[in-house]
Write an enzyme that holds these catalytic residues in place. Structure first.
Site, mmCIF file in Angstrom:
data_model
loop_
_atom_site.group_PDB
_atom_site.id
_atom_site.type_symbol
_atom_site.label_atom_id
_atom_site.label_comp_id
_atom_site.label_asym_id
_atom_site.label_seq_id
_atom_site.Cartn_x
_atom_site.Cartn_y
_atom_site.Cartn_z
ATOM 1 N N PRO A 112 0.781 -1.243 0.000
ATOM 2 C CA PRO A 112 0.000 0.000 0.000
ATOM 3 C C PRO A 112 0.809 1.288 0.000
ATOM 4 O O PRO A 112 0.236 2.367 -0.122
ATOM 5 C CB PRO A 112 -0.802 -0.123 1.294
ATOM 6 C CG PRO A 112 0.097 -0.915 2.194
ATOM 7 C CD PRO A 112 0.800 -1.899 1.312
ATOM 8 N N ASP A 151 4.289 1.109 -11.455
ATOM 9 C CA ASP A 151 3.196 2.063 -11.374
ATOM 10 C C ASP A 151 3.717 3.415 -10.909
ATOM 11 O O ASP A 151 4.789 3.522 -10.320
ATOM 12 C CB ASP A 151 2.124 1.558 -10.412
ATOM 13 C CG ASP A 151 1.373 0.341 -10.935
ATOM 14 O OD1 ASP A 151 1.582 -0.020 -12.109
ATOM 15 O OD2 ASP A 151 0.584 -0.240 -10.173
ATOM 16 N N LYS A 172 -0.130 5.923 -14.584
ATOM 17 C CA LYS A 172 -0.891 7.136 -14.882
ATOM 18 C C LYS A 172 -1.379 7.692 -13.558
ATOM 19 O O LYS A 172 -1.849 6.946 -12.706
ATOM 20 C CB LYS A 172 -2.090 6.815 -15.780
ATOM 21 C CG LYS A 172 -2.986 8.007 -16.096
ATOM 22 C CD LYS A 172 -4.178 7.580 -16.929
ATOM 23 C CE LYS A 172 -5.024 8.782 -17.362
ATOM 24 N NZ LYS A 172 -5.586 9.526 -16.225
ATOM 25 N N GLY A 232 -0.240 -2.204 -4.273
ATOM 26 C CA GLY A 232 -1.127 -3.134 -3.594
ATOM 27 C C GLY A 232 -0.851 -4.568 -3.971
ATOM 28 O O GLY A 232 0.292 -5.037 -3.937
ATOM 29 N N ASP A 233 -1.900 -5.281 -4.362
ATOM 30 C CA ASP A 233 -1.804 -6.673 -4.772
ATOM 31 C C ASP A 233 -2.196 -6.778 -6.243
ATOM 32 O O ASP A 233 -3.180 -6.163 -6.671
ATOM 33 C CB ASP A 233 -2.746 -7.537 -3.921
ATOM 34 C CG ASP A 233 -2.646 -9.008 -4.290
ATOM 35 O OD1 ASP A 233 -1.838 -9.715 -3.662
ATOM 36 O OD2 ASP A 233 -3.363 -9.446 -5.215
ATOM 37 N N MET A 267 -10.983 3.654 -5.290
ATOM 38 C CA MET A 267 -11.133 4.567 -6.434
ATOM 39 C C MET A 267 -12.542 5.150 -6.534
ATOM 40 O O MET A 267 -13.093 5.293 -7.622
ATOM 41 C CB MET A 267 -10.777 3.848 -7.750
ATOM 42 C CG MET A 267 -9.362 3.311 -7.786
ATOM 43 S SD MET A 267 -9.042 2.199 -9.182
ATOM 44 C CE MET A 267 -9.900 0.708 -8.649
#
Length: 280
Positions: free
Chosen positions: A22, A45, A67, A102-103, A187
């Site tokens: 996280p 990411d 992004k 995350g995962d 999100m």
């Protein structure tokens, strides 16, 4: 090359989809750290911390494929382009890691990448990571289940679709179970008004506790504790200053930090960087 000599065949390089957790680099798994140390190409990411990226060997190629969510000017790479990059470097015999927040299998498109790679003869390794809901739960002391609070189930959902719309899911079921489960919205902050309105329309009580956690487990972490009915106004007041990734945790245990504050007699029980609705 002499006529008839065999051309050198390059074996496909291994590909690993690695969960980075996280945000806190100390929550990276040992296997994830080993895969990074061995990598020759790392696709990552946008939100991966510098502390985690520093684990990648200097000789390895780092490629930012992320992004920044909510920035229309930041196109990032499309998913098909990420697929092609992994395949390209694997075909060159390089050890490839896609480092994902995350995962990989929790709203991380990991399954799509596995499908693509297997279709091209590559069986990737998937290294699990601490998904954001678990990191936020522990960091902010908002348990996902608690017998005394009557919460015996957990639901992870997205708050918006790929088309930036409200997701098509069983809102009435989520509303009916709001008093006995923790629903974690990934999100969903941009649709917070719609989500709160829809849940109350389906019967969820306006007094249902909800926690809004920004940048969980990082030094920038903040948490706000309120209710389903009051959240739209809180979001309106703070929308400009909230720039990190946000989780919303709906259900009785979102009031657990307030419960701990009473038990402690007002003494601090959590690191000071976390805010509360009292100073909203």
């Amino acid at each position: 090359m002499p006529l008839g000599a065999a051309m050198e065949v390059v074996a496909l390089g291994p590909v690993a989809l690695v969960g980075a957790g996280p945000g806190d680099p100390e929550l990276l798994t040992l296997r994830a750290a080993r895969r990074l140390a061995d990598a020759e190409v790392v696709l990552h990411d946008n939100l991966i911390s510098e502390e985690v990226l520093n684990l990648v060997p200097q000789a390895a190629e780092l490629i930012n494929v992320g992004k920044r969510c909510g920035d229309p000017k930041d196109r990032g790479l499309q998913q098909t382009e990420i697929h092609d990059l992994m395949l390209l470097h694997s075909k060159r015999g390089r050890r490839v890691v896609h480092l994902k927040c995350g995962d990989p299998f929790v709203f991380g498109r990991g399954a799509e990448e596995v499908e693509f790679l297997v279709g091209h003869g590559i069986v990737p390794e998937v290294v699990p990571g601490v998904t954001s809901a678990l990191g936020a739960s522990s960091s902010c002391q908002v348990p996902l289940t608690h017998r005394s609070f009557g919460v015996n189930q957990v639901r992870f959902v997205v708050g918006q679709t790929k088309a930036k719309e409200m997701p098509d899911m069983d809102w009435s079921q989520i509303a009916r179970d709001a008093a006995k489960q923790t629903t974690v919205f990934y999100m969903g902050f941009k649709f917070v008004h719609n989500i709160c309105e829809r849940l109350q329309k389906e019967g969820a009580a306006a007094e249902t506790p909800i926690a809004v956690i920004e940048s969980a487990t990082t030094p920038a972490e903040r948490a706000f504790y309120t209710t389903l009915g009051e959240l739209p106004e809180l979001a309106r007041k703070h929308v400009e200053e909230i720039t990190g990734p946000v989780l919303m945790m709906l259900g009785p245990t979102a009031a657990f930090p307030a419960h701990l504050e009473k038990l402690s007699g007002g003494r601090p029980f959590k690191r000071a960087r976390v805010g509360s609705c009292d100073d909203c």
